[in-house]
Structure formats: C-alpha cells, structure tokens
Motif scaffolding. Structure first.
Motif, PDB file in Angstrom:
ATOM      1  N   HIS A 139       4.476   5.187   2.540  1.00  0.00           N
ATOM      2  CA  HIS A 139       5.648   5.025   1.678  1.00  0.00           C
ATOM      3  C   HIS A 139       5.180   4.837   0.229  1.00  0.00           C
ATOM      4  N   PRO A 140       5.884   5.428  -0.733  1.00  0.00           N
ATOM      5  CA  PRO A 140       5.442   5.342  -2.143  1.00  0.00           C
ATOM      6  C   PRO A 140       5.243   3.917  -2.657  1.00  0.00           C
ATOM      7  N   ASP A 141       6.076   2.977  -2.242  1.00  0.00           N
ATOM      8  CA  ASP A 141       5.903   1.588  -2.691  1.00  0.00           C
ATOM      9  C   ASP A 141       4.579   1.007  -2.192  1.00  0.00           C
TER      10      ASP A 141
ATOM     11  N   CYS B 173      -1.307  -0.204  -3.127  1.00  0.00           N
ATOM     12  CA  CYS B 173      -2.711   0.102  -2.819  1.00  0.00           C
ATOM     13  C   CYS B 173      -3.449   0.521  -4.086  1.00  0.00           C
ATOM     14  N   ASP B 174      -2.807   1.355  -4.877  1.00  0.00           N
ATOM     15  CA  ASP B 174      -3.414   1.805  -6.128  1.00  0.00           C
ATOM     16  C   ASP B 174      -3.655   0.623  -7.068  1.00  0.00           C
TER      17      ASP B 174
ATOM     18  N   LYS C 191      -3.803 -11.778  -4.419  1.00  0.00           N
ATOM     19  CA  LYS C 191      -2.350 -11.794  -4.657  1.00  0.00           C
ATOM     20  C   LYS C 191      -1.753 -10.414  -4.353  1.00  0.00           C
ATOM     21  N   ILE C 192      -2.408  -9.372  -4.826  1.00  0.00           N
ATOM     22  CA  ILE C 192      -1.910  -8.015  -4.578  1.00  0.00           C
ATOM     23  C   ILE C 192      -1.961  -7.710  -3.082  1.00  0.00           C
ATOM     24  N   SER C 193      -3.003  -8.189  -2.399  1.00  0.00           N
ATOM     25  CA  SER C 193      -3.093  -7.934  -0.953  1.00  0.00           C
ATOM     26  C   SER C 193      -1.953  -8.631  -0.215  1.00  0.00           C
TER      27      SER C 193
ATOM     28  N   LEU D 229      -4.126  -2.448  -6.145  1.00  0.00           N
ATOM     29  CA  LEU D 229      -5.229  -3.183  -5.536  1.00  0.00           C
ATOM     30  C   LEU D 229      -6.566  -2.538  -5.889  1.00  0.00           C
ATOM     31  N   PHE D 230      -6.617  -1.203  -5.837  1.00  0.00           N
ATOM     32  CA  PHE D 230      -7.849  -0.490  -6.157  1.00  0.00           C
ATOM     33  C   PHE D 230      -8.265  -0.741  -7.603  1.00  0.00           C
ATOM     34  N   LYS D 231      -7.308  -0.711  -8.511  1.00  0.00           N
ATOM     35  CA  LYS D 231      -7.632  -0.930  -9.927  1.00  0.00           C
ATOM     36  C   LYS D 231      -8.196  -2.323 -10.146  1.00  0.00           C
ATOM     37  N   SER D 232      -7.629  -3.314  -9.477  1.00  0.00           N
ATOM     38  CA  SER D 232      -8.164  -4.680  -9.597  1.00  0.00           C
ATOM     39  C   SER D 232      -9.543  -4.790  -8.960  1.00  0.00           C
ATOM     40  N   ALA D 233      -9.716  -4.146  -7.814  1.00  0.00           N
ATOM     41  CA  ALA D 233     -11.024  -4.190  -7.142  1.00  0.00           C
ATOM     42  C   ALA D 233     -12.091  -3.510  -7.992  1.00  0.00           C
TER      43      ALA D 233
END
Length: 182
Positions: free
Chosen positions: A112-114, A119-120, A162-164, A122-126
């Motif tokens: 789902h787009p949301d 996930c995106d 937090k994002i997770s 989360l990736f940027k923070s990681a």
C-alpha cells in the motif's frame, strides 16, 4: 374469449422472457461477484504475505542498528581490535539495510502506498545512521561515546525506532482494513 386467451398467452410469454432475462442477468452478476471475491482474496493474501518479510527486515535493521549503537557495551577481549568489531557491526547494519530495501522495492506493486512511504522514510533515516556511523569510526577509542557522531546516532536511532512504530501501526491498520473487506 379467444382474444383474451391470446393476450394472456402473450403476456405469459413476456413474463417468462422477462424472468429468463432477469435470471441470466442475476447469474452474470453472481459470476462477476465471485470473480471479484477471488481476485480480492488473492490481492489480500499477496499484500498480507508481502508485509511479513518487510516487517522481519525492519526488525533485523533495528537489531543491527542497536548493535552498532548499543545502550551498554562491553570492552572487546584482548586481541580483538575495537575498530574491527565496530566495522563488522556496521557491515552487518549495511547488509540488513540493503536486504530490507531490496525486499521493499521488489514488492512495491503489492505494498500500500502509505506503507511504502513509511518504509522510504525509514530508509532515509537509516541511511543517516549509516553515514553518521562511518563518521563515528574516525574518533579514537574511548572518546567515541562522547563524540558528536555518537550523539547524532542516538537521535537517529530514536528516529528510526519511532518510524518503525508508525510503520507497525500502519501495517496493522492496513491488515485490519483488508480483513474487514474480506
């Protein structure tokens, strides 16, 4: 009387024809609904199955991030270089990051787009965490826990967690919506 009989007979034929047409339309509608139900069930199962490896990847990423950036740590045994241990942990973090990113990108049509946007995020923070981890290795042993990169990593670690949690809630909502629709 003959005219009445003919009208009744014609009226009966029209009623029978209308009933047949109605039954045919109902069968077509029923078949379409059954197809739609099968398609929806397959879509639900695919999307549901997609979230499992994504969430497992997020958990692995969090675990690896925690290893690179533990709340408490131990001094390495004699003969084990502190820097080698830290670099090994960073390599594990990078591998976990690459794995979850690959899985998510491969499964994008089914996510789902949301969920994908989270996930995106989360990736940027990681990625920020990985970049700051590399800065962390430039600091001498013993000074690393007081350094600016370590403090920045702590903040990034909190941001990723937090994002997770947001991602977990979004997956939970999405599965609930899919389940209700089922």
């Amino acid at each position: 009387p003959l005219t009445i009989y003919l009208f009744q007979r014609a009226d009966k034929r029209q009623d029978e024809k209308r009933q047949r047409d109605h039954n045919e339309r109902m069968e077509l509608i029923k078949a379409q609904l059954q197809r739609d139900d099968r398609v929806h069930a397959l879509q639900f199962q695919k999307e549901f199955d997609t979230y499992d490896p994504i969430w497992k990847g997020v958990i692995e990423l969090l675990a690896r991030l925690e290893r690179v950036f533990p709340v408490m740590d131990y001094a390495p045994r004699e003969g084990i270089d502190w820097m080698d241990r830290e670099k090994s942990r960073l390599q594990e973090l990078c591998a976990a990051f690459d794995s979850i990113r690959r899985i998510t990108y491969e499964q994008r049509p089914f996510v789902h787009p949301d969920i994908y946007l989270l996930c995106d995020k989360l990736f940027k923070s990681a990625i920020k965490g990985i970049v700051h981890s590399r800065m962390h290795f430039d600091v001498k042993d013993g000074e690393h826990k007081k350094s600016a990169p370590y403090i920045a990593l702590s903040e990034i670690n909190g941001e990723v967690r937090k994002i997770s949690e947001e991602l977990c809630a979004a997956i939970h909502r999405r599965i609930g919506i899919l389940y209700k629709a089922e």
